[in-house]
Motif scaffolding. Structure first.
Motif, PDB file in Angstrom:
ATOM      1  N   PHE A   1      13.927  -4.536 -13.094  1.00 59.21           N
ATOM      2  CA  PHE A   1      13.606  -3.254 -12.168  1.00 59.21           C
ATOM      3  C   PHE A   1      12.552  -3.865 -11.409  1.00 59.21           C
ATOM      4  N   VAL A   2      11.349  -4.678 -11.221  1.00 57.72           N
ATOM      5  CA  VAL A   2      11.085  -4.941 -10.326  1.00 57.72           C
ATOM      6  C   VAL A   2      11.810  -6.256  -9.289  1.00 57.72           C
ATOM      7  N   GLU A   3      12.760  -6.679 -10.107  1.00 62.21           N
ATOM      8  CA  GLU A   3      13.622  -7.778  -8.923  1.00 62.21           C
ATOM      9  C   GLU A   3      14.664  -6.472  -7.798  1.00 62.21           C
ATOM     10  N   LYS A   4      14.916  -6.025  -8.509  1.00 59.95           N
ATOM     11  CA  LYS A   4      15.999  -4.827  -7.873  1.00 59.95           C
ATOM     12  C   LYS A   4      14.359  -4.079  -7.002  1.00 59.95           C
TER      13      LYS A   4
ATOM     14  N   ARG B   1      14.429  -6.471  -3.920  1.00 60.63           N
ATOM     15  CA  ARG B   1      15.484  -6.485  -3.607  1.00 60.63           C
ATOM     16  C   ARG B   1      15.212  -5.836  -2.704  1.00 60.63           C
ATOM     17  N   LEU B   2      15.487  -4.135  -2.784  1.00 63.61           N
ATOM     18  CA  LEU B   2      15.800  -2.867  -2.071  1.00 63.61           C
ATOM     19  C   LEU B   2      14.865  -2.513  -0.891  1.00 63.61           C
ATOM     20  N   SER B   3      13.444  -3.676  -1.234  1.00 63.82           N
ATOM     21  CA  SER B   3      12.778  -3.590  -0.660  1.00 63.82           C
ATOM     22  C   SER B   3      12.733  -4.425   1.036  1.00 63.82           C
ATOM     23  N   SER B   4      13.582  -4.964   0.867  1.00 64.34           N
ATOM     24  CA  SER B   4      13.928  -5.801   1.926  1.00 64.34           C
ATOM     25  C   SER B   4      14.734  -5.032   3.136  1.00 64.34           C
TER      26      SER B   4
ATOM     27  N   THR C   1       8.295 -16.486   3.933  1.00 64.22           N
ATOM     28  CA  THR C   1       9.100 -17.753   3.943  1.00 64.22           C
ATOM     29  C   THR C   1       9.318 -18.607   2.991  1.00 64.22           C
ATOM     30  N   LEU C   2       8.420 -18.262   1.550  1.00 65.12           N
ATOM     31  CA  LEU C   2       9.246 -19.117   0.586  1.00 65.12           C
ATOM     32  C   LEU C   2       9.589 -18.274   0.122  1.00 65.12           C
ATOM     33  N   GLY C   3       9.995 -17.093   0.712  1.00 72.41           N
ATOM     34  CA  GLY C   3      11.659 -16.582  -0.421  1.00 72.41           C
ATOM     35  C   GLY C   3      11.020 -14.964  -0.682  1.00 72.41           C
ATOM     36  N   ALA C   4       9.951 -15.041  -0.703  1.00 74.89           N
ATOM     37  CA  ALA C   4       9.704 -13.813  -1.076  1.00 74.89           C
ATOM     38  C   ALA C   4      10.085 -11.790  -0.532  1.00 74.89           C
ATOM     39  N   LYS C   5      10.887 -11.166  -0.968  1.00 71.61           N
ATOM     40  CA  LYS C   5      10.803  -9.923  -0.220  1.00 71.61           C
ATOM     41  C   LYS C   5       9.430  -8.912  -0.251  1.00 71.61           C
ATOM     42  N   PRO C   6       9.747  -8.120   0.531  1.00 75.49           N
ATOM     43  CA  PRO C   6       8.390  -7.404   1.264  1.00 75.49           C
ATOM     44  C   PRO C   6       7.728  -6.879  -0.470  1.00 75.49           C
ATOM     45  N   PHE C   7       8.138  -5.897  -1.512  1.00 84.86           N
ATOM     46  CA  PHE C   7       7.530  -5.551  -2.266  1.00 84.86           C
ATOM     47  C   PHE C   7       6.934  -7.220  -3.421  1.00 84.86           C
ATOM     48  N   CYS C   8       7.931  -8.131  -2.754  1.00 86.75           N
ATOM     49  CA  CYS C   8       7.959  -9.082  -3.824  1.00 86.75           C
ATOM     50  C   CYS C   8       5.311  -9.259  -3.418  1.00 86.75           C
ATOM     51  N   VAL C   9       6.174  -9.535  -1.840  1.00 86.97           N
ATOM     52  CA  VAL C   9       4.458 -10.088  -1.194  1.00 86.97           C
ATOM     53  C   VAL C   9       3.365  -8.713  -1.135  1.00 86.97           C
ATOM     54  N   PHE C  10       4.085  -7.248  -1.573  1.00 89.62           N
ATOM     55  CA  PHE C  10       3.168  -6.980  -1.902  1.00 89.62           C
ATOM     56  C   PHE C  10       2.413  -7.080  -3.785  1.00 89.62           C
TER      57      PHE C  10
ATOM     58  N   PRO D   1      -3.168  -8.887  -5.334  1.00 91.47           N
ATOM     59  CA  PRO D   1      -4.206  -9.146  -6.413  1.00 91.47           C
ATOM     60  C   PRO D   1      -5.266  -9.764  -4.828  1.00 91.47           C
ATOM     61  N   LEU D   2      -5.255  -9.560  -3.693  1.00 88.95           N
ATOM     62  CA  LEU D   2      -6.466  -9.460  -2.933  1.00 88.95           C
ATOM     63  C   LEU D   2      -7.461  -8.843  -2.589  1.00 88.95           C
ATOM     64  N   THR D   3      -6.338  -7.201  -2.429  1.00 89.12           N
ATOM     65  CA  THR D   3      -7.053  -6.028  -2.263  1.00 89.12           C
ATOM     66  C   THR D   3      -7.177  -5.250  -4.118  1.00 89.12           C
ATOM     67  N   LYS D   4      -7.028  -6.104  -5.032  1.00 90.30           N
ATOM     68  CA  LYS D   4      -7.262  -4.470  -5.819  1.00 90.30           C
ATOM     69  C   LYS D   4      -7.963  -4.030  -6.174  1.00 90.30           C
ATOM     70  N   TYR D   5      -8.979  -4.523  -5.949  1.00 91.50           N
ATOM     71  CA  TYR D   5     -10.757  -4.365  -5.682  1.00 91.50           C
ATOM     72  C   TYR D   5     -10.907  -3.496  -5.359  1.00 91.50           C
ATOM     73  N   SER D   6     -10.665  -3.544  -3.982  1.00 94.53           N
ATOM     74  CA  SER D   6     -11.042  -2.405  -2.709  1.00 94.53           C
ATOM     75  C   SER D   6      -9.940  -1.333  -3.265  1.00 94.53           C
ATOM     76  N   MET D   7      -8.663  -1.149  -3.835  1.00 93.14           N
ATOM     77  CA  MET D   7      -8.104  -0.249  -3.851  1.00 93.14           C
ATOM     78  C   MET D   7      -8.026   0.323  -5.531  1.00 93.14           C
ATOM     79  N   PHE D   8      -9.417  -0.322  -5.999  1.00 97.93           N
ATOM     80  CA  PHE D   8     -10.466   0.354  -7.661  1.00 97.93           C
ATOM     81  C   PHE D   8     -11.495   0.809  -6.543  1.00 97.93           C
ATOM     82  N   SER D   9     -12.089   0.496  -5.681  1.00 98.37           N
ATOM     83  CA  SER D   9     -13.003   1.347  -5.165  1.00 98.37           C
ATOM     84  C   SER D   9     -12.726   1.435  -4.580  1.00 98.37           C
ATOM     85  N   GLY D  10     -11.672   2.175  -3.884  1.00 95.75           N
ATOM     86  CA  GLY D  10     -10.961   3.717  -3.163  1.00 95.75           C
ATOM     87  C   GLY D  10     -11.008   4.987  -3.975  1.00 95.75           C
ATOM     88  N   ALA D  11     -10.218   4.370  -5.003  1.00 95.82           N
ATOM     89  CA  ALA D  11     -10.336   5.282  -6.457  1.00 95.82           C
ATOM     90  C   ALA D  11     -11.338   5.654  -7.404  1.00 95.82           C
ATOM     91  N   ILE D  12     -12.893   4.996  -6.787  1.00 96.05           N
ATOM     92  CA  ILE D  12     -13.607   5.422  -7.536  1.00 96.05           C
ATOM     93  C   ILE D  12     -13.806   6.494  -6.346  1.00 96.05           C
TER      94      ILE D  12
END
Lengths: 543, 375
Positions: free
Chosen positions: A5-8, A11-14, A448-457, A463-474
């Protein structure tokens, strides 16, 4: 999520259609659920305003209420920033281990739901159980001064948090450079540090201002005969619809104008750094003056902020040793309604948080990465509007809009829409700031290493914004659980803050021990949830 | 010139200064004397403690042990604003909310010089760094070189007796860096200031310094003029860090007066000036790449080593060869590209050097690799 499902999704995100489709849906939902309904709500009831123009007494009362709101908001915001700066400095600059404890304590009023905070301050400053016991009467009676104390208290942690963040992000080399150029510490802070973190000081002012203009539930508890905009709306919404629309409109328009003025003029506002007073500033820079400053800061914090904020816990402890706890747990009157409201409050908070993540996340990316060109810049400004619009005015206009256009919408959905509109900017702002901090090169490297947009996310942005996401959620969650004004304006469904307001105002017969216990449960549950979330984010999250 | 007025030139003395960060000893019992009007560089690899040393002098941090003097004044626990130093940061630290003029006149203003005097000094220093026409520009509108010049002007305008420069050229392009390093030196010499310049770039330090202190792991290994450090390095690390060297391992086979015969690996024998090592002692011979003479074929020169060219690189001014010796050691040889014949990969060559130009060291206790390590 299953791998296939993730792979799909990757692919869709590109596909441009999918990518822009997601952005388009986020923008449409923002306009349809958050921005347009409050405006149209006012427009729909435009003609009803006639009634107030023919009633000079009502008009004067309305204008007084509006004036009270703005004077209070400006005054309290200035005081909050003035008091927040030395506290933030102490937390951010102190090397002592006590600074960490102080850091956590400064957040306490934030985890106490505002309605509880109102009751707590009422107990501390007014009732004989509080500080009044030492003065043989009531020290502060309900009225404008108690409202000012309340507004000062609930905005304080937000202001401190914003300034601490700015001081921690700020490059310390500027201060060191100023010191080597001959500036003593006070001159350095005044001329360099505050000049550089000025946008954060303005942001702190705006947040304090917006909260003061919006707060309703706790204000009602401590206002006595004092009437500001939100209380006026509460008092008149079922009797004078036109007056309610009129005051809502003024609150919205003036708030937006002040917000725009602060944003535009704030950038041009020059802090007084041209001139220096070496002799005087040298005297107030060093240890004895600094110790006095820190002493006053800590005293203000403990006596004005912390102790009054937690004072409601005392009757809660007392009630726990009586039959009241037993009755409460059995749901004996009036506790049945209380427990129902608690379930409603937290389920609503959870639902609104999830919805915010779903529709706020794409918007945060649009704003941070300017995915839609100039439209992104416009959205960047529009997203802040719900913060500025007083929540009670927002609630009133939302009720008009949804009830007039889609009368079949159930009240619970109306409540979700109202809370979503109020909390949306908190999440989007928190996430967009986090995404902006990530170098675009990391995303490009990933592509450039081959990641599709959703994969980049998935692999880079999240991973780099998850603390902010938790903070925002709180932030969203606590704001939703605390919200009273809009809830009361939009529906008759009762969340816990609304129930507590009813108890305190005597609409439902409840003893002070029962109210104390009710507040205690709310604090305890909020604390447990926030603690759990803080543990999940590894103690690194800020809320 | 106003910025020179009233300045008494300070020397700087550090006496047994130590600074620790937790368990890490950043500066380890350092003693130094930097003279009046001297352009002094502190040179070393990243993390060697050179910036810490500079920050100790500026008062941005305090030493755990030892004493620091600026002129005759002991400055331990004196705050940075009272040390009369000018500090130029690697990132320049120009105040982003002030334009070039406000940045430059900041020092005179906060020191209470009075508006007229502050303005006079401001014009003077901006003239000196040739940035008068950009005084309204904010740091974000200036190029790296301009920012660096404003940073220097700002430090000078504060009436600094002592200029401390923390890798001031590190953020600049190579071309601009080469131009500005001479400009900074010229300004400090014109104003007769004492300057302490921290850098990890040995060519920069060599080009502009009166004297250099080479640091490693918090310790000062050697202090001397650029020539002294190059011609007479006191340690393997300095021989490598200043100029670069080939290191050949061996032992003393024989001593003849002031000369020794060193037997390298594989039985190869060369001569070098002895520095008190006895027969049989394990040694390392340092020979700079530019010291070798390279000839085609196998020539029976004195102090000759034979090998095959393994790699070749044209570097503009020089040609760089990597030559595999008969004992399988690999040595680097640098020859002027204009003045000699070039050799091809695979070609047999003879390398020779004057014994006086090689440096002999006792084999380090912790091994050669550890001795040469820069981190």
């Amino acid at each position: 999520m299953p791998k296939k499902f993730v792979e799909k999704l990757d692919r869709l995100s590109s596909r441009p259609m999918v990518k822009y489709g997601v952005y388009l849906v986020a923008v449409i939902l923002f306009f349809a659920l958050i921005l347009v309904p409050p405006i149209l709500g006012i427009v729909i009831k435009w003609s009803s305003m006639q009634e107030i123009f023919g009633n000079s007494q009502l008009m004067n009362r309305a204008l007084d209420a509006v004036k009270n709101s703005f004077v209070m908001a400006v005054l309290v915001s200035i005081l909050d920033v003035a008091a927040g700066i030395p506290m933030a400095w102490l937390i951010a600059r102190s090397r002592s281990k006590w600074a960490n404890i102080l850091d956590t304590l400064a957040d306490v009023p934030f985890i106490v739901p505002t309605a509880v905070l109102g009751y707590s301050l009422l107990l501390f400053w007014y009732r004989p159980e509080g500080i009044s016991a030492f003065f043989g009467g009531s020290l502060v009676s309900p009225g404008w001064f108690l409202v000012a104390l309340l507004h000062f208290t609930f905005s304080y942690p937000v202001v401190v948090r914003v300034i601490v963040g700015a001081l921690l992000d700020y490059k310390i080399e500027y201060e060191q450079a100023a010191r080597t150029l001959g500036a003593p510490p006070f001159t350095t802070a005044r001329t360099v540090t505050f000049g550089i973190i000025k946008p954060s000081l303005i942001a702190a002012f705006i947040l304090a201002f917006a909260r003061s203009i919006s707060e309703t539930g706790a204000t009602m508890m401590v206002a006595g005969a004092f009437e500001n905009g939100p209380i006026f709306i509460q008092n008149t919404k079922d009797v004078y619809v036109g007056a309610t629309v009129f005051v809502s409109l003024i609150l919205i328009v003036v708030s937006c104008l002040i917000f725009a003025a602060v944003r535009v003029l704030g950038g041009k506002l020059k802090l007084p750094f041209k001139k220096a007073w070496p002799t005087v500033e040298r005297k107030i820079s060093y240890s004895s003056a600094a110790m006095t400053r820190n002493g006053i800061t800590l005293l203000t914090f403990f006596i004005i902020i912390l102790i009054p904020s937690l004072f409601a816990a005392l009757p809660a402890f007392k009630a726990a040793s009586t039959d009241i706890l037993h009755n409460a747990l059995l749901g004996v009157y009036p506790w049945g309604e209380y427990w129902q409201s608690l379930v409603l409050s937290y389920s609503l908070g959870a639902a609104v948080t999830v919805l915010n993540v779903l529709i706020g996340l794409p918007m945060a990316i649009i704003v941070a990465r300017k995915r839609l060109g100039k439209t992104s810049s416009a959205l960047n400004v529009l997203v802040d509007i719900p913060i500025i619009v007083p929540s009670v005015a927002l609630g009133v206009s939302l009720r008009f809009f949804w009830k007039e256009t889609l009368a079949f919408i159930p009240d619970i959905l109306l409540l979700v829409f109202a809370h979503l509109a109020i909390t949306y900017p908190y999440f989007v702002r928190s996430m967009s700031a986090a995404v902006e901090r990530i170098s675009i090169e990391l995303e490009e490297a990933s592509r450039t290493l081959g990641a599709k947009p959703f994969c980049v996310f998935r692999t880079v942005i999240f991973p780099l914004t998850k603390y902010s996401m938790f903070s925002g959620a709180i932030m969203v969650f606590t704001r939703s659980v605390s919200e009273t004004g809009a809830t009361m304006a939009v529906t008759s469904l009762k969340t816990t803050p609304v129930v507590l307001v009813d108890w305190v105002k005597g609409k439902i017969a409840a003893t002070s021990l029962e109210i104390g216990l009710g507040c205690g449960f709310l604090i305890l549950i909020s604390f447990i949830i926030l603690l759990a979330l803080r543990l999940i984010v590894g103690g690194k999250g800020r809320y | 010139m106003e910025v020179k007025e009233g300045i008494s030139m300070p020397d700087v003395r550090l006496v047994n200064v130590t600074k620790k960060f937790g368990k890490i000893v950043a500066v380890d019992n350092v003693s130094l004397h930097i003279k009046d009007k001297e352009y002094f560089s502190i040179l070393g690899p990243s993390g060697c403690g050179k910036t810490t040393l500079l920050r100790l002098i500026a008062g941005l941090i305090e030493p755990d042990e030892g004493e620091i003097y600026i002129g005759d004044r002991r400055v331990n626990n004196v705050p940075p604003e009272d040390r009369d130093v000018g500090f130029v940061f690697q990132t320049f630290a120009l105040f982003p909310h002030m334009n070039a003029w406000e940045n430059v006149t900041y020092g005179p203003r906060v020191k209470g010089f009075g508006m007229q005097k502050a303005e006079r000094i401001g014009h003077e220093v901006l003239e000196m760094v040739r940035l008068h026409e950009r005084l309204d520009a904010f740091p974000s509108e200036l190029s790296g070189g301009m920012m660096q010049r404003v940073a220097v002007a700002r430090a000078l305008a504060a009436g600094a007796k002592l200029l401390l420069l923390d890798e001031p050229l590190g953020h600049l392009d190579a071309k601009v860096r080469n131009e500005l390093r001479y400009e900074v030196r010229r300004m400090t010499k014109d104003l007769e200031l004492t300057a302490i310049h921290v850098t990890h770039d040995q060519s920069e330090a060599m080009a502009i310094s009166d004297r250099i202190a080479v640091m490693k792991k918090g310790k000062v290994l050697q202090v001397g003029t650029p020539q002294e450090l190059y011609m007479n390095p006191q340690s393997i690390f300095v021989a490598n860090f200043i100029g670069g060297s080939n290191f050949l391992e061996g032992f003393i086979a024989e001593t003849k007066g002031r000369m020794s015969v060193i037997e390298l690996r594989g039985g190869l024998k060369v001569q070098a000036v002895n520095k008190g090592m006895g027969k049989g002692e394990r040694v390392v011979l340092a020979v700079r790449p530019e010291t070798f003479t390279i000839k085609r074929g196998k020539d029976a020169d004195e102090n000759a080593l034979f090998g095959v060219v393994e790699r070749f690189a044209f570097e503009g001014t020089n040609v760089r060869y990597e030559v595999r010796l008969e004992n399988q050691d690999l040595v680097v040889v640098v020859a002027p590209s204009m003045a000699c014949e070039w050799f091809n990969i695979g070609e047999r060559v003879t390398l020779s050097f004057q014994p006086e130009n090689a440096h002999l060291f006792a084999y380090p206790e912790l091994g050669l690799r550890e001795e040469l390590a820069v981190e």
